[in-house]
Design a protein around this motif. Structure first.
Motif, PDB file in Angstrom:
ATOM      1  N   LEU A 408       0.805  -1.217   0.000  1.00 26.70           N
ATOM      2  CA  LEU A 408       0.000   0.000   0.000  1.00 26.70           C
ATOM      3  C   LEU A 408       0.842   1.272   0.000  1.00 26.70           C
ATOM      4  O   LEU A 408       0.381   2.317  -0.471  1.00 26.70           O
ATOM      5  N   LEU A 442      -0.301   0.016  -4.610  1.00 24.69           N
ATOM      6  CA  LEU A 442      -0.841   1.328  -4.958  1.00 24.69           C
ATOM      7  C   LEU A 442       0.211   2.312  -5.443  1.00 24.69           C
ATOM      8  O   LEU A 442      -0.129   3.293  -6.113  1.00 24.69           O
ATOM      9  N   GLY A 472      -3.903  -1.238  -9.468  1.00 19.11           N
ATOM     10  CA  GLY A 472      -4.124  -0.260  -8.406  1.00 19.11           C
ATOM     11  C   GLY A 472      -3.326   1.014  -8.563  1.00 19.11           C
ATOM     12  O   GLY A 472      -3.719   2.069  -8.058  1.00 19.11           O
ATOM     13  N   SER A 473      -2.188   0.948  -9.220  1.00 19.48           N
ATOM     14  CA  SER A 473      -1.350   2.136  -9.408  1.00 19.48           C
ATOM     15  C   SER A 473      -1.645   2.777 -10.757  1.00 19.48           C
ATOM     16  O   SER A 473      -1.713   2.093 -11.777  1.00 19.48           O
TER      17      SER A 473
END
Length: 493
Positions: A408, A442, A472-473
Protein backbone atom coordinates in the motif's frame (compact mmCIF):
# COMPACT_ATOMS: atom_id res chain seq x y z
CA UNK A 1 41.65 -7.62 -1.84
CA UNK A 2 42.23 -10.09 -4.65
CA UNK A 3 45.43 -9.63 -6.57
CA UNK A 4 45.05 -8.18 -10.09
CA UNK A 5 47.48 -10.80 -11.33
CA UNK A 6 46.44 -14.22 -12.52
CA UNK A 7 48.53 -17.10 -13.75
CA UNK A 8 47.81 -19.94 -16.14
CA UNK A 9 49.68 -22.58 -18.08
CA UNK A 10 48.04 -21.26 -21.26
CA UNK A 11 49.53 -17.83 -20.71
CA UNK A 12 52.90 -19.37 -20.00
CA UNK A 13 52.72 -21.43 -23.17
CA UNK A 14 51.94 -18.35 -25.24
CA UNK A 15 54.79 -16.49 -23.55
CA UNK A 16 57.19 -19.33 -24.38
CA UNK A 17 56.06 -19.33 -28.00
CA UNK A 18 56.65 -15.60 -28.24
CA UNK A 19 60.16 -15.97 -26.82
CA UNK A 20 60.89 -18.83 -29.21
CA UNK A 21 59.64 -16.81 -32.18
CA UNK A 22 61.71 -13.83 -31.06
CA UNK A 23 64.88 -15.95 -30.85
CA UNK A 24 64.21 -17.49 -34.29
CA UNK A 25 63.81 -14.01 -35.73
CA UNK A 26 67.10 -12.96 -34.16
CA UNK A 27 68.85 -15.99 -35.64
CA UNK A 28 67.53 -15.23 -39.12
CA UNK A 29 68.56 -11.60 -38.90
CA UNK A 30 72.02 -12.57 -37.67
CA UNK A 31 72.49 -15.04 -40.53
CA UNK A 32 71.40 -12.44 -43.06
CA UNK A 33 73.86 -9.93 -41.65
CA UNK A 34 71.14 -7.48 -40.70
CA UNK A 35 71.64 -5.30 -37.68
CA UNK A 36 69.54 -6.50 -34.75
CA UNK A 37 68.03 -4.04 -32.29
CA UNK A 38 66.89 -5.56 -29.00
CA UNK A 39 64.14 -3.14 -28.00
CA UNK A 40 62.66 -5.32 -25.24
CA UNK A 41 65.92 -5.42 -23.30
CA UNK A 42 66.04 -1.64 -23.39
CA UNK A 43 62.92 -1.41 -21.23
CA UNK A 44 63.36 -0.40 -17.57
CA UNK A 45 63.83 -3.15 -15.00
CA UNK A 46 60.45 -2.40 -13.44
CA UNK A 47 58.65 -2.97 -16.75
CA UNK A 48 60.47 -6.25 -17.42
CA UNK A 49 59.70 -7.50 -13.90
CA UNK A 50 56.08 -6.57 -14.39
CA UNK A 51 55.96 -8.61 -17.60
CA UNK A 52 57.53 -11.64 -15.91
CA UNK A 53 55.12 -11.43 -12.97
CA UNK A 54 52.31 -12.66 -15.23
CA UNK A 55 53.82 -16.11 -15.81
CA UNK A 56 54.64 -19.02 -13.49
CA UNK A 57 58.10 -18.82 -11.95
CA UNK A 58 59.31 -21.89 -13.87
CA UNK A 59 58.90 -20.03 -17.16
CA UNK A 60 60.18 -16.73 -15.80
CA UNK A 61 63.44 -18.52 -14.91
CA UNK A 62 63.81 -19.72 -18.50
CA UNK A 63 64.11 -16.13 -19.74
CA UNK A 64 67.56 -15.97 -18.14
CA UNK A 65 69.03 -17.66 -21.25
CA UNK A 66 67.87 -14.88 -23.59
CA UNK A 67 70.80 -12.57 -22.95
CA UNK A 68 73.01 -11.10 -20.24
CA UNK A 69 70.36 -8.42 -19.70
CA UNK A 70 67.81 -11.09 -18.72
CA UNK A 71 70.13 -13.37 -16.73
CA UNK A 72 69.08 -12.31 -13.24
CA UNK A 73 65.93 -10.39 -14.09
CA UNK A 74 63.55 -13.08 -12.80
CA UNK A 75 65.12 -12.88 -9.33
CA UNK A 76 63.69 -9.38 -8.94
CA UNK A 77 60.10 -10.38 -9.75
CA UNK A 78 58.04 -9.90 -6.56
CA UNK A 79 55.47 -12.55 -7.52
CA UNK A 80 56.29 -16.23 -7.20
CA UNK A 81 53.92 -18.83 -8.67
CA UNK A 82 55.08 -22.38 -7.99
CA UNK A 83 53.12 -25.54 -8.86
CA UNK A 84 54.16 -29.18 -8.87
CA UNK A 85 51.86 -29.87 -11.84
CA UNK A 86 54.56 -28.44 -14.12
CA UNK A 87 57.13 -31.02 -12.99
CA UNK A 88 57.50 -34.72 -13.67
CA UNK A 89 58.06 -35.57 -10.00
CA UNK A 90 57.76 -34.10 -6.53
CA UNK A 91 61.53 -34.36 -6.12
CA UNK A 92 62.12 -32.18 -9.19
CA UNK A 93 59.61 -29.65 -7.93
CA UNK A 94 61.17 -29.46 -4.46
CA UNK A 95 64.64 -29.03 -5.94
CA UNK A 96 63.42 -26.22 -8.18
CA UNK A 97 61.72 -24.32 -5.33
CA UNK A 98 64.80 -24.70 -3.10
CA UNK A 99 67.10 -23.34 -5.80
CA UNK A 100 64.74 -20.52 -6.79
CA UNK A 101 64.47 -19.24 -3.23
CA UNK A 102 68.22 -19.63 -2.69
CA UNK A 103 69.12 -17.63 -5.81
CA UNK A 104 66.62 -14.89 -4.94
CA UNK A 105 68.23 -14.55 -1.52
CA UNK A 106 66.44 -11.81 0.42
CA UNK A 107 64.66 -10.09 -2.50
CA UNK A 108 61.20 -8.87 -1.48
CA UNK A 109 58.21 -11.13 -2.16
CA UNK A 110 54.86 -9.43 -2.76
CA UNK A 111 52.95 -12.66 -3.45
CA UNK A 112 53.97 -16.27 -2.81
CA UNK A 113 51.66 -18.79 -4.49
CA UNK A 114 52.38 -22.48 -3.84
CA UNK A 115 50.44 -25.41 -5.35
CA UNK A 116 51.67 -28.75 -4.00
CA UNK A 117 49.05 -31.37 -4.84
CA UNK A 118 51.19 -34.51 -4.41
CA UNK A 119 52.79 -33.73 -1.08
CA UNK A 120 54.14 -36.51 1.16
CA UNK A 121 54.79 -36.57 4.90
CA UNK A 122 58.52 -35.95 4.48
CA UNK A 123 57.78 -32.82 2.39
CA UNK A 124 55.86 -30.93 5.09
CA UNK A 125 59.01 -29.68 6.80
CA UNK A 126 60.22 -28.36 3.44
CA UNK A 127 57.02 -26.35 3.07
CA UNK A 128 57.55 -24.94 6.55
CA UNK A 129 60.98 -23.70 5.46
CA UNK A 130 59.60 -22.11 2.28
CA UNK A 131 56.96 -20.24 4.29
CA UNK A 132 59.59 -18.93 6.70
CA UNK A 133 61.70 -17.76 3.76
CA UNK A 134 58.70 -15.87 2.36
CA UNK A 135 58.16 -14.25 5.76
CA UNK A 136 61.79 -13.12 5.90
CA UNK A 137 61.25 -11.53 2.47
CA UNK A 138 58.32 -9.49 3.82
CA UNK A 139 55.59 -11.40 2.00
CA UNK A 140 52.28 -9.52 1.63
CA UNK A 141 50.09 -12.25 0.10
CA UNK A 142 50.53 -15.96 0.81
CA UNK A 143 48.48 -18.46 -1.19
CA UNK A 144 48.95 -22.11 -0.20
CA UNK A 145 47.27 -25.10 -1.82
CA UNK A 146 48.70 -28.24 -0.24
CA UNK A 147 47.19 -31.73 -0.38
CA UNK A 148 48.92 -34.71 1.17
CA UNK A 149 48.33 -38.43 1.63
CA UNK A 150 49.99 -38.29 5.03
CA UNK A 151 48.30 -38.41 8.43
CA UNK A 152 50.61 -35.73 9.77
CA UNK A 153 49.43 -32.12 9.74
CA UNK A 154 51.50 -29.04 8.96
CA UNK A 155 51.39 -26.34 11.60
CA UNK A 156 52.04 -22.90 10.24
CA UNK A 157 55.26 -21.45 11.66
CA UNK A 158 55.09 -18.92 14.47
CA UNK A 159 56.94 -16.40 12.31
CA UNK A 160 53.98 -16.32 9.89
CA UNK A 161 51.44 -15.73 12.65
CA UNK A 162 53.39 -12.71 13.87
CA UNK A 163 54.37 -11.42 10.40
CA UNK A 164 53.90 -7.64 10.24
CA UNK A 165 53.67 -7.45 6.42
CA UNK A 166 51.15 -10.25 5.70
CA UNK A 167 47.78 -8.87 4.51
CA UNK A 168 46.30 -11.77 2.49
CA UNK A 169 46.34 -15.46 3.51
CA UNK A 170 44.70 -18.22 1.45
CA UNK A 171 44.78 -21.82 2.65
CA UNK A 172 43.39 -24.76 0.65
CA UNK A 173 44.48 -28.03 2.18
CA UNK A 174 43.68 -31.30 3.89
CA UNK A 175 46.93 -31.20 5.82
CA UNK A 176 47.39 -27.66 7.21
CA UNK A 177 46.19 -26.82 10.69
CA UNK A 178 44.25 -23.58 10.86
CA UNK A 179 46.09 -21.34 13.33
CA UNK A 180 44.50 -20.91 16.76
CA UNK A 181 47.18 -18.68 18.26
CA UNK A 182 49.15 -15.66 17.19
CA UNK A 183 47.73 -12.35 16.05
CA UNK A 184 48.62 -11.70 12.37
CA UNK A 185 48.52 -7.95 13.12
CA UNK A 186 48.10 -6.73 9.49
CA UNK A 187 46.02 -9.57 8.01
CA UNK A 188 42.92 -8.22 6.23
CA UNK A 189 41.83 -11.13 3.99
CA UNK A 190 41.66 -14.79 5.07
CA UNK A 191 40.38 -17.67 2.95
CA UNK A 192 40.37 -21.23 4.27
CA UNK A 193 39.14 -24.32 2.43
CA UNK A 194 39.45 -27.61 4.25
CA UNK A 195 38.68 -31.26 3.56
CA UNK A 196 37.29 -33.35 6.41
CA UNK A 197 39.35 -31.87 9.27
CA UNK A 198 40.19 -34.21 12.13
CA UNK A 199 39.19 -31.73 14.83
CA UNK A 200 35.64 -30.70 15.78
CA UNK A 201 36.02 -26.92 16.13
CA UNK A 202 37.66 -23.91 14.54
CA UNK A 203 38.20 -20.46 16.06
CA UNK A 204 38.67 -17.16 14.26
CA UNK A 205 39.32 -14.57 16.94
CA UNK A 206 43.07 -13.98 16.75
CA UNK A 207 42.99 -11.57 13.79
CA UNK A 208 42.54 -8.00 15.04
CA UNK A 209 42.68 -6.35 11.58
CA UNK A 210 40.75 -8.98 9.56
CA UNK A 211 38.06 -7.47 7.28
CA UNK A 212 37.24 -10.29 4.83
CA UNK A 213 36.77 -13.95 5.82
CA UNK A 214 35.94 -16.81 3.45
CA UNK A 215 35.27 -20.34 4.75
CA UNK A 216 34.71 -23.31 2.45
CA UNK A 217 35.18 -27.03 2.05
CA UNK A 218 33.82 -30.33 3.36
CA UNK A 219 33.26 -30.94 7.06
CA UNK A 220 31.80 -34.45 7.06
CA UNK A 221 28.73 -35.65 8.94
CA UNK A 222 29.62 -35.03 12.57
CA UNK A 223 28.96 -31.85 14.49
CA UNK A 224 31.43 -29.02 14.01
CA UNK A 225 31.65 -25.65 15.74
CA UNK A 226 32.95 -22.30 14.48
CA UNK A 227 33.71 -19.33 16.68
CA UNK A 228 33.97 -16.19 14.54
CA UNK A 229 34.67 -13.25 16.83
CA UNK A 230 36.44 -10.63 14.74
CA UNK A 231 36.13 -6.94 15.70
CA UNK A 232 36.94 -5.43 12.27
CA UNK A 233 35.21 -8.02 10.04
CA UNK A 234 33.18 -6.45 7.21
CA UNK A 235 32.43 -9.39 4.91
CA UNK A 236 31.85 -13.07 5.74
CA UNK A 237 31.27 -15.84 3.19
CA UNK A 238 30.50 -19.41 4.23
CA UNK A 239 30.32 -21.96 1.41
CA UNK A 240 30.15 -25.57 2.58
CA UNK A 241 29.64 -28.53 0.29
CA UNK A 242 26.16 -30.14 0.43
CA UNK A 243 25.69 -33.28 2.49
CA UNK A 244 22.93 -35.61 3.60
CA UNK A 245 21.11 -34.71 6.76
CA UNK A 246 23.21 -35.18 9.87
CA UNK A 247 24.12 -33.36 13.02
CA UNK A 248 23.93 -29.60 12.32
CA UNK A 249 27.08 -27.52 12.48
CA UNK A 250 27.30 -24.56 14.85
CA UNK A 251 28.36 -21.01 14.07
CA UNK A 252 28.88 -18.26 16.62
CA UNK A 253 29.29 -14.91 14.84
CA UNK A 254 30.32 -11.86 16.83
CA UNK A 255 31.26 -9.10 14.40
CA UNK A 256 30.16 -5.55 15.29
CA UNK A 257 31.26 -4.12 11.89
CA UNK A 258 29.90 -6.91 9.68
CA UNK A 259 28.16 -5.48 6.59
CA UNK A 260 27.83 -8.43 4.21
CA UNK A 261 26.99 -12.09 4.87
CA UNK A 262 26.96 -14.85 2.24
CA UNK A 263 25.93 -18.39 3.27
CA UNK A 264 25.66 -21.46 1.03
CA UNK A 265 24.93 -24.86 2.60
CA UNK A 266 23.18 -28.14 1.95
CA UNK A 267 20.87 -27.49 4.88
CA UNK A 268 20.88 -24.74 7.46
CA UNK A 269 23.32 -24.98 10.35
CA UNK A 270 22.73 -23.60 13.82
CA UNK A 271 23.69 -19.91 13.80
CA UNK A 272 24.06 -17.63 16.80
CA UNK A 273 24.50 -13.92 16.04
CA UNK A 274 25.96 -11.55 18.59
CA UNK A 275 26.57 -7.88 17.99
CA UNK A 276 25.83 -7.88 14.25
CA UNK A 277 23.48 -4.90 14.00
CA UNK A 278 25.63 -3.28 11.29
CA UNK A 279 24.65 -6.02 8.78
CA UNK A 280 23.39 -4.45 5.52
CA UNK A 281 23.33 -7.26 2.94
CA UNK A 282 22.79 -11.02 3.22
CA UNK A 283 22.65 -13.79 0.62
CA UNK A 284 21.43 -17.18 1.84
CA UNK A 285 21.33 -20.26 -0.39
CA UNK A 286 20.06 -23.36 1.42
CA UNK A 287 19.33 -26.59 -0.46
CA UNK A 288 16.91 -27.89 2.15
CA UNK A 289 15.61 -31.42 1.58
CA UNK A 290 11.85 -31.62 1.08
CA UNK A 291 11.30 -33.70 4.21
CA UNK A 292 13.37 -31.41 6.43
CA UNK A 293 10.40 -29.59 7.97
CA UNK A 294 11.04 -30.79 11.50
CA UNK A 295 10.66 -28.58 14.55
CA UNK A 296 14.46 -28.45 14.87
CA UNK A 297 14.82 -27.23 11.30
CA UNK A 298 12.10 -24.60 11.80
CA UNK A 299 13.73 -23.41 15.02
CA UNK A 300 17.11 -23.02 13.31
CA UNK A 301 15.49 -21.03 10.50
CA UNK A 302 13.59 -18.82 12.97
CA UNK A 303 16.75 -18.14 14.95
CA UNK A 304 18.75 -17.41 11.81
CA UNK A 305 16.22 -14.96 10.33
CA UNK A 306 15.96 -13.16 13.65
CA UNK A 307 19.73 -12.69 13.63
CA UNK A 308 19.73 -11.01 10.21
CA UNK A 309 16.42 -9.14 10.50
CA UNK A 310 18.16 -5.76 10.32
CA UNK A 311 19.41 -6.16 6.73
CA UNK A 312 18.48 -3.80 3.90
CA UNK A 313 19.07 -6.25 1.03
CA UNK A 314 18.30 -9.98 1.25
CA UNK A 315 18.71 -12.81 -1.27
CA UNK A 316 17.15 -16.09 -0.18
CA UNK A 317 16.51 -19.52 -1.68
CA UNK A 318 12.79 -20.26 -1.59
CA UNK A 319 13.53 -23.75 -0.21
CA UNK A 320 14.08 -22.12 3.18
CA UNK A 321 12.01 -23.78 5.90
CA UNK A 322 8.37 -22.74 5.54
CA UNK A 323 7.59 -23.78 9.11
CA UNK A 324 9.70 -21.00 10.64
CA UNK A 325 8.37 -17.93 12.42
CA UNK A 326 9.14 -14.79 10.47
CA UNK A 327 10.55 -11.74 12.33
CA UNK A 328 9.83 -8.18 11.25
CA UNK A 329 12.33 -6.88 8.67
CA UNK A 330 11.97 -3.21 9.45
CA UNK A 331 14.91 -2.07 7.26
CA UNK A 332 14.46 -4.43 4.32
CA UNK A 333 14.16 -2.52 1.04
CA UNK A 334 15.13 -5.18 -1.55
CA UNK A 335 14.27 -8.89 -1.53
CA UNK A 336 15.37 -11.55 -4.05
CA UNK A 337 14.03 -15.12 -3.97
CA UNK A 338 15.82 -17.93 -5.83
CA UNK A 339 14.80 -21.31 -7.25
CA UNK A 340 11.53 -22.95 -8.20
CA UNK A 341 8.76 -24.39 -6.09
CA UNK A 342 6.01 -22.70 -4.08
CA UNK A 343 8.01 -19.50 -3.79
CA UNK A 344 4.86 -17.40 -3.41
CA UNK A 345 4.30 -18.88 0.06
CA UNK A 346 7.53 -17.53 1.53
CA UNK A 347 7.11 -14.35 -0.53
CA UNK A 348 3.79 -13.57 1.14
CA UNK A 349 5.42 -14.12 4.51
CA UNK A 350 8.11 -11.58 3.68
CA UNK A 351 5.65 -9.08 2.23
CA UNK A 352 3.65 -9.25 5.44
CA UNK A 353 6.76 -8.81 7.64
CA UNK A 354 8.62 -6.16 5.59
CA UNK A 355 6.69 -2.89 6.01
CA UNK A 356 9.22 -0.78 4.07
CA UNK A 357 10.02 -3.08 1.15
CA UNK A 358 10.61 -1.17 -2.10
CA UNK A 359 11.69 -3.89 -4.55
CA UNK A 360 11.60 -7.65 -4.93
CA UNK A 361 12.88 -10.09 -7.55
CA UNK A 362 11.74 -13.66 -8.22
CA UNK A 363 14.45 -15.58 -10.05
CA UNK A 364 13.62 -19.04 -11.42
CA UNK A 365 17.19 -20.16 -12.04
CA UNK A 366 16.37 -23.29 -14.05
CA UNK A 367 14.69 -21.21 -16.76
CA UNK A 368 17.94 -19.62 -17.97
CA UNK A 369 19.99 -22.56 -19.38
CA UNK A 370 23.67 -21.70 -19.65
CA UNK A 371 24.12 -23.82 -22.78
CA UNK A 372 22.33 -21.15 -24.79
CA UNK A 373 24.58 -18.39 -26.04
CA UNK A 374 22.46 -15.97 -28.07
CA UNK A 375 19.26 -14.26 -27.09
CA UNK A 376 16.74 -11.88 -28.61
CA UNK A 377 14.42 -9.69 -26.57
CA UNK A 378 10.92 -8.65 -27.68
CA UNK A 379 9.42 -5.99 -25.43
CA UNK A 380 5.63 -5.77 -25.05
CA UNK A 381 4.45 -2.62 -23.30
CA UNK A 382 1.20 -3.20 -21.38
CA UNK A 383 0.99 0.30 -19.92
CA UNK A 384 -2.49 1.76 -20.18
CA UNK A 385 -4.33 -1.57 -20.39
CA UNK A 386 -6.73 -1.61 -17.46
CA UNK A 387 -10.03 -3.32 -16.92
CA UNK A 388 -12.04 -5.49 -14.54
CA UNK A 389 -10.37 -8.50 -12.95
CA UNK A 390 -11.30 -11.89 -14.38
CA UNK A 391 -11.11 -14.44 -11.55
CA UNK A 392 -9.45 -17.79 -12.23
CA UNK A 393 -9.65 -20.61 -9.73
CA UNK A 394 -6.19 -21.55 -8.39
CA UNK A 395 -4.76 -24.80 -7.07
CA UNK A 396 -2.81 -23.66 -3.99
CA UNK A 397 -2.37 -19.91 -3.67
CA UNK A 398 -5.00 -17.78 -1.99
CA UNK A 399 -4.82 -14.07 -1.12
CA UNK A 400 -4.02 -13.07 2.47
CA UNK A 401 -6.76 -11.80 4.77
CA UNK A 402 -5.29 -8.30 4.76
CA UNK A 403 -3.11 -6.48 2.25
CA UNK A 404 0.52 -6.19 3.45
CA UNK A 405 1.51 -2.65 4.39
CA UNK A 406 4.40 -2.47 1.90
CA UNK A 407 2.02 -3.03 -1.01
CA UNK A 408 0.00 0.00 0.00
CA UNK A 409 2.81 2.42 0.73
CA UNK A 410 6.36 1.45 -0.39
CA UNK A 411 6.67 -1.33 -3.00
CA UNK A 412 7.73 0.28 -6.31
CA UNK A 413 9.52 -2.38 -8.37
CA UNK A 414 8.67 -6.03 -9.08
CA UNK A 415 10.77 -8.31 -11.32
CA UNK A 416 9.97 -11.91 -12.23
CA UNK A 417 12.72 -13.74 -14.11
CA UNK A 418 12.07 -17.05 -15.83
CA UNK A 419 8.26 -16.99 -15.82
CA UNK A 420 7.39 -20.41 -17.27
CA UNK A 421 3.80 -20.23 -18.36
CA UNK A 422 0.76 -22.50 -18.36
CA UNK A 423 2.60 -25.61 -19.50
CA UNK A 424 4.35 -25.82 -16.14
CA UNK A 425 3.21 -26.60 -12.61
CA UNK A 426 2.33 -23.50 -10.59
CA UNK A 427 1.23 -21.33 -13.51
CA UNK A 428 -2.24 -20.58 -12.11
CA UNK A 429 -0.81 -19.68 -8.72
CA UNK A 430 1.77 -17.41 -10.29
CA UNK A 431 -0.80 -15.70 -12.49
CA UNK A 432 -3.14 -15.06 -9.59
CA UNK A 433 -0.29 -13.60 -7.53
CA UNK A 434 0.74 -11.29 -10.39
CA UNK A 435 -2.83 -10.01 -10.69
CA UNK A 436 -3.09 -9.63 -6.92
CA UNK A 437 0.07 -7.53 -6.85
CA UNK A 438 -1.07 -5.36 -9.75
CA UNK A 439 -4.35 -4.74 -7.98
CA UNK A 440 -3.00 -3.98 -4.48
CA UNK A 441 0.36 -2.26 -5.07
CA UNK A 442 -0.84 1.33 -4.96
CA UNK A 443 2.54 3.00 -5.54
CA UNK A 444 4.00 0.43 -7.93
CA UNK A 445 6.09 2.02 -10.71
CA UNK A 446 7.52 -0.94 -12.64
CA UNK A 447 6.66 -4.61 -13.10
CA UNK A 448 8.94 -6.55 -15.45
CA UNK A 449 8.27 -10.19 -16.38
CA UNK A 450 11.02 -12.12 -18.18
CA UNK A 451 9.92 -15.34 -19.87
CA UNK A 452 11.84 -17.92 -21.92
CA UNK A 453 10.54 -18.08 -25.46
CA UNK A 454 7.87 -20.67 -26.27
CA UNK A 455 7.72 -21.92 -22.67
CA UNK A 456 4.52 -20.28 -21.44
CA UNK A 457 1.81 -21.07 -23.94
CA UNK A 458 0.00 -18.63 -26.17
CA UNK A 459 1.41 -15.11 -25.87
CA UNK A 460 -1.86 -13.42 -26.75
CA UNK A 461 -3.77 -15.30 -24.05
CA UNK A 462 -1.27 -14.28 -21.41
CA UNK A 463 -1.32 -10.69 -22.68
CA UNK A 464 -5.10 -10.50 -22.47
CA UNK A 465 -5.27 -11.95 -18.98
CA UNK A 466 -2.81 -9.41 -17.61
CA UNK A 467 -4.25 -6.44 -19.48
CA UNK A 468 -7.79 -7.20 -18.32
CA UNK A 469 -6.84 -7.39 -14.64
CA UNK A 470 -7.30 -4.49 -12.24
CA UNK A 471 -4.30 -2.22 -11.65
CA UNK A 472 -4.12 -0.26 -8.41
CA UNK A 473 -1.35 2.14 -9.41
CA UNK A 474 -2.10 4.80 -11.98
CA UNK A 475 1.57 5.24 -12.90
CA UNK A 476 2.75 1.63 -13.17
CA UNK A 477 4.72 0.54 -16.25
CA UNK A 478 4.36 -3.18 -17.03
CA UNK A 479 6.63 -5.00 -19.44
CA UNK A 480 6.88 -8.57 -20.67
CA UNK A 481 10.33 -9.34 -22.01
CA UNK A 482 10.40 -12.49 -24.08
CA UNK A 483 13.79 -14.12 -24.47
CA UNK A 484 14.40 -16.34 -27.45
CA UNK A 485 17.40 -18.66 -26.99
CA UNK A 486 19.33 -20.44 -29.71
CA UNK A 487 21.80 -23.28 -29.43
CA UNK A 488 25.39 -22.40 -30.31
CA UNK A 489 25.49 -24.95 -33.12
CA UNK A 490 22.23 -23.64 -34.62
CA UNK A 491 23.50 -20.06 -34.64
CA UNK A 492 26.47 -21.18 -36.73
CA UNK A 493 24.31 -22.58 -39.55
Amino acid sequence: MQSPLSFSDDYASVFQQQIRAFREKLDLECKSGARVEDRISQLPDGVLCHILSFVPTKYAVRTSILSTRWKDMWTCVPYLYLTDLQFSSSADFIEFVDRALLVRDSAAIQKFHLDFNNCHAEDLSRIDGWIQTAVRCNVVELDLSVYSDAEEMLELPESLLTCKTLEVLKLRSNSIKIPTSGCCPKLKFLYVKFSYPDNDSMDFFQFPALEYLRIGGSLGYNGFSFNISVPELKSLRISLEPRDLGEPWNFLINAPKLEKLDVSEGFLSNYTFENTKSLVEASIDIITLDDDESDASANRATKFLAGISGVKCLTLSSSFSMACSMPVFENLSKLTLLRDGHWWKILMKFLDRSPNLESFVINHESCAPTRYLAEEEVVIDLTGCRGNPDYVEVLYWSPPESVPKCLLSSLKTITIKGFKGKEFFGYLDEMELIKYLLKNCLVLENMTIYTPGLCWGTQEEFYNEISESEWGSKTVQVQMIKKEFYRAMDSMV
